[in-house]
Design a protein around this motif. Structure first.
Motif, mmCIF file in Angstrom:
data_model
loop_
_atom_site.group_PDB
_atom_site.id
_atom_site.type_symbol
_atom_site.label_atom_id
_atom_site.label_comp_id
_atom_site.label_asym_id
_atom_site.label_seq_id
_atom_site.Cartn_x
_atom_site.Cartn_y
_atom_site.Cartn_z
ATOM 1 N N PHE A 146 0.827 -3.557 4.014
ATOM 2 C CA PHE A 146 -0.241 -3.621 5.087
ATOM 3 C C PHE A 146 -0.610 -4.949 5.591
ATOM 4 O O PHE A 146 -0.743 -5.890 4.591
ATOM 5 N N VAL A 196 0.952 -1.170 -0.022
ATOM 6 C CA VAL A 196 0.103 0.231 -0.040
ATOM 7 C C VAL A 196 1.015 1.209 0.177
ATOM 8 O O VAL A 196 1.900 1.239 0.350
ATOM 9 N N ILE A 240 0.955 5.233 1.357
ATOM 10 C CA ILE A 240 0.294 6.227 2.461
ATOM 11 C C ILE A 240 -0.181 7.570 1.813
ATOM 12 O O ILE A 240 -0.757 8.326 2.311
ATOM 13 N N SER A 241 0.090 7.501 0.666
ATOM 14 C CA SER A 241 -0.292 8.644 -0.264
ATOM 15 C C SER A 241 -0.676 8.434 -1.592
ATOM 16 O O SER A 241 -0.080 7.385 -2.156
ATOM 17 N N LYS A 271 4.527 0.586 1.220
ATOM 18 C CA LYS A 271 4.495 0.082 2.897
ATOM 19 C C LYS A 271 3.782 -1.353 2.509
ATOM 20 O O LYS A 271 3.202 -1.514 1.535
ATOM 21 N N GLU A 284 5.944 11.123 -2.699
ATOM 22 C CA GLU A 284 5.847 11.534 -1.025
ATOM 23 C C GLU A 284 6.373 10.522 -0.050
ATOM 24 O O GLU A 284 6.801 10.735 1.000
ATOM 25 N N ILE A 331 0.673 -0.951 9.096
ATOM 26 C CA ILE A 331 1.453 -0.846 8.275
ATOM 27 C C ILE A 331 3.009 -0.853 8.405
ATOM 28 O O ILE A 331 3.524 -0.257 9.461
ATOM 29 N N TYR A 332 3.868 -1.873 7.729
ATOM 30 C CA TYR A 332 5.377 -1.876 7.874
ATOM 31 C C TYR A 332 6.135 -1.401 6.773
ATOM 32 O O TYR A 332 5.977 -1.492 5.809
ATOM 33 N N VAL A 333 7.367 -1.150 7.063
ATOM 34 C CA VAL A 333 8.424 -0.877 6.171
ATOM 35 C C VAL A 333 8.928 -2.335 5.373
ATOM 36 O O VAL A 333 9.186 -3.082 6.222
ATOM 37 N N ARG A 369 -3.560 4.342 -1.520
ATOM 38 C CA ARG A 369 -4.033 4.085 -0.392
ATOM 39 C C ARG A 369 -5.321 3.124 -0.541
ATOM 40 O O ARG A 369 -5.480 2.390 0.523
ATOM 41 N N THR A 370 -5.735 3.139 -1.396
ATOM 42 C CA THR A 370 -7.109 2.350 -1.356
ATOM 43 C C THR A 370 -6.960 0.916 -1.594
ATOM 44 O O THR A 370 -7.912 -0.042 -0.920
#
Lengths: 266, 346
Positions: free
Chosen positions: B169, B155, B157-158, B167, B163, B176-178, B194-195
């Motif tokens: 999910f 996912v 986050i933007s 990540k 930006e 969420i994780y790196v 993000r969706t």
């Protein structure tokens, strides 16, 4: 064969601990003091846990001088690593051990928290059991207070008992200044900018739990460690007659916190 | 536009096989060729036309649209200068331009592909493709110990490129994780958007998300966590706010949270170093407690804002809010959400 002055002669005898902590995969270990290892009181009970205990101890303290075949040496080597690990679990909760691990923590030698909202907070190694051969080492993040698997497979093979279940909690009791500020930041699943109903209800429930906890702590006048402590206390002090206002403040505050990073891209 | 099938490997498949691009799905050419799916991207990507041609492996056309290229070639090469003077030059000029701008077009094409990808994986075909990758654990597993290797979804986050990076999910702990490998830290999160993560869970409600990578999900006859047997309608499963209860954060709650202990004794909440973040991994013992959204709001006015209160009050037993942009997928066989109704037999 106990040559303290040369580290080229043999892998087995020269500065065994130096070699051990600098070898690949052992980055989580710190060096145990000679003094600590030679004080038999610190090793109480380990003689039944470790095979060839005496030879292993000799190897770790660089006084190993048994003439034996390679197979035997290999076994003793393995025992020595096991012994070192078990002593390590005891050593790192001593004052000197904590200080050494603190240095490594500051350098993020144990890696960084994979959780995005923890913003790469350094981790600490921990075990889920104090008995050897139960669970592999895990990594504890003090910011989200959760445990994670090491990224690298060479670390996930290390026994968790070599760090123990208590060390990572003790270090924050000994060095309270190290306790990181806790945060409300979290991920909220969204579809085209809208929160998803099921996770959103869970998240609201969790936030209610959190606020209950903060109220409990506030009653006891214990610092909760969240950065927006002061605002909340004020809101609480104003009590019932201004409840409307409190609601507004909370809503605003939550909007800011959750939205700070994630909401503004809707 | 004519597609050249001369090259053994298309740009798209070579792009997806690059190191670090393992998370990407291969967008179907039909999706890209439908201009409707590209609405608005023209303004976001430099050299849009060339980039699009590159993605589709189309031979560049001979027409000129060279304004932006003038700066690129502002060198002091006199031969080149002359050529520029005689500007309706010829094919070799064209070739020169292609050579010097190739890297720019290449990066534009990657950006364009990523932005189309963000839309594609929310379409029906795309989300299906991603579900196959998910089943094969292409996205890795959750690093959280108590999630026991639950598979993750990529996912962002933007939705805006540049930006943040991609990540992972984890549906089991809703966090969420790196990604563990640093090669993913160059992949833009906006290319997934993000969706996708949340939409995926709503689109495939019958996935048992606690299953590990090795176990295949394709068989829908598996028993769910609560022991009930499923049928294709999945009507017998316990629902909570539009999801299967067994799929709402199965990695959280009692038994799946870490309790700090020292020599076997719990660290008290009252200690300065005591636990403060338990709520983050908590879940009510009875998940149906979450169902009473309206009652919940009456009890805890702290968390209500007007929209949400009215929405939850009305939608206690219905599906979560539907995405407003369903129509954008019409050209591609209906909205991804329609899969939810009839697409469960993968």
């Amino acid at each position: 064969m106990d040559d303290f002055n040369s580290d080229t002669d043999s892998d087995y005898t020269s500065y065994w601990r130096d070699w051990f902590i600098s070898s690949r995969g052992n980055e989580y270990f710190c060096e145990i003091d000679e003094d600590y290892l030679t004080d038999r009181f610190n090793l109480t009970g380990l003689n039944t846990e470790v095979q060839y205990y005496q030879y292993a101890l000799d190897l770790v303290t660089d006084v190993f001088d048994l003439d034996c075949d390679d197979e035997m040496r290999e076994t003793i080597e393995k025992s020595a690593r096991h012994l070192y690990g078990l002593v390590h679990a005891r050593y790192i909760v001593t004052t000197r051990g904590l200080a050494k691990m603190l240095e490594k923590y500051k350098k993020a030698d144990f890696g960084k928290c994979p959780r995005v909202m923890c913003k790469s907070h350094p981790l600490l190694p921990m075990g889920q059991s104090d008995n050897p051969n139960v669970k592999a080492v895990k990594l504890y993040c003090a910011k989200c207070e959760d445990i994670y698997n090491p990224k690298s497979s060479r670390h996930s093979a290390i026994d968790g008992a070599y760090f123990g279940t208590s060390f990572h909690n003790i270090i924050f009791q000994v060095y309270p200044a190290l306790i990181p500020q806790k945060t409300y930041d979290r991920y909220i699943p969204r579809i085209y900018g809208f929160r998803v109903h099921a996770p959103a209800t869970l998240i609201r429930w969790q936030h209610a739990q959190r606020d209950d906890m903060r109220k409990r702590l506030r009653k006891l006048e214990i610092e909760s460690g969240f950065k927006d402590d002061e605002e909340d206390v004020e809101a609480e002090d104003s009590e019932e007659e201004e409840e409307e206002e409190e609601v507004d403040m909370d809503a605003l505050e939550n909007g800011e916190i959750e939205g700070g990073e994630l909401n503004n891209q809707i | 536009m004519s597609t050249s099938s001369g090259t053994p490997e298309s740009w798209i498949s070579s792009f997806c096989s690059l190191l670090g691009h393992e998370y990407f799905a291969e967008i179907s050419e039909d999706f890209i060729e439908d201009d409707f799916n590209l609405t608005g991207l023209q303004g976001q990507v430099a050299m849009y036309k060339e980039a699009l041609e590159m993605i589709l492996d189309v031979e560049p056309e001979e027409d000129e649209d060279d304004e932006e290229d003038e700066e690129e070639e502002d060198g002091d090469d006199s031969v080149e200068g002359e050529e520029r003077a005689s500007r309706r030059g010829a094919a070799d000029r064209r070739h020169h331009r292609m050579a010097s701008d190739l890297s720019i077009i290449e990066s534009s094409a990657e950006m364009l592909y990523g932005l189309i990808h963000q839309r594609f994986i929310c379409s029906r075909v795309g989300i299906q493709q991603m579900s196959e990758k998910y089943e094969l654990s292409h996205f890795g597993v959750c690093p959280r110990t108590l999630c026991n290797g639950t598979r993750c979804l990529p996912v962002g986050i933007s939705d805006v490129p540049g930006e943040d990076t991609v990540k992972l999910f984890c549906p089991s702990c809703v966090d969420i994780y790196v990604p563990p490998n640093s090669r993913f830290q160059t992949v833009d999160g906006a290319f997934f958007g993000r969706t996708f993560g949340a939409l995926f869970l709503l689109t495939f409600p019958d996935y048992d998300i606690t299953k590990k990578g090795a176990e295949r999900i394709s068989n829908l006859e598996h028993p769910n966590a609560r022991g009930a047997t499923l049928n294709n309608d999945s009507e017998e499963k316990e629902k909570i706010n539009g999801m299967n209860a067994s799929n709402l954060a199965p990695g959280l709650g009692k038994g799946n949270t870490y309790e700090p202990k020292i020599y076997g004794f719990k660290v008290s909440e009252r200690a300065r170093s005591g636990p403060r973040m338990g709520w983050l991994r908590d879940k009510p013992a009875d998940i149906q407690e979450l169902n009473e959204a309206a009652a919940y709001h009456a009890e805890h006015p702290d968390f209500s804002d007007d929209d949400e209160a009215s929405m939850n009050g009305a939608a206690t037993n219905s599906r979560p809010p539907r995405p407003p942009r369903r129509t954008t997928r019409r050209a591609n066989g209906g909205s991804p959400m329609s899969v939810e109704a009839n697409g469960q037999g993968l």
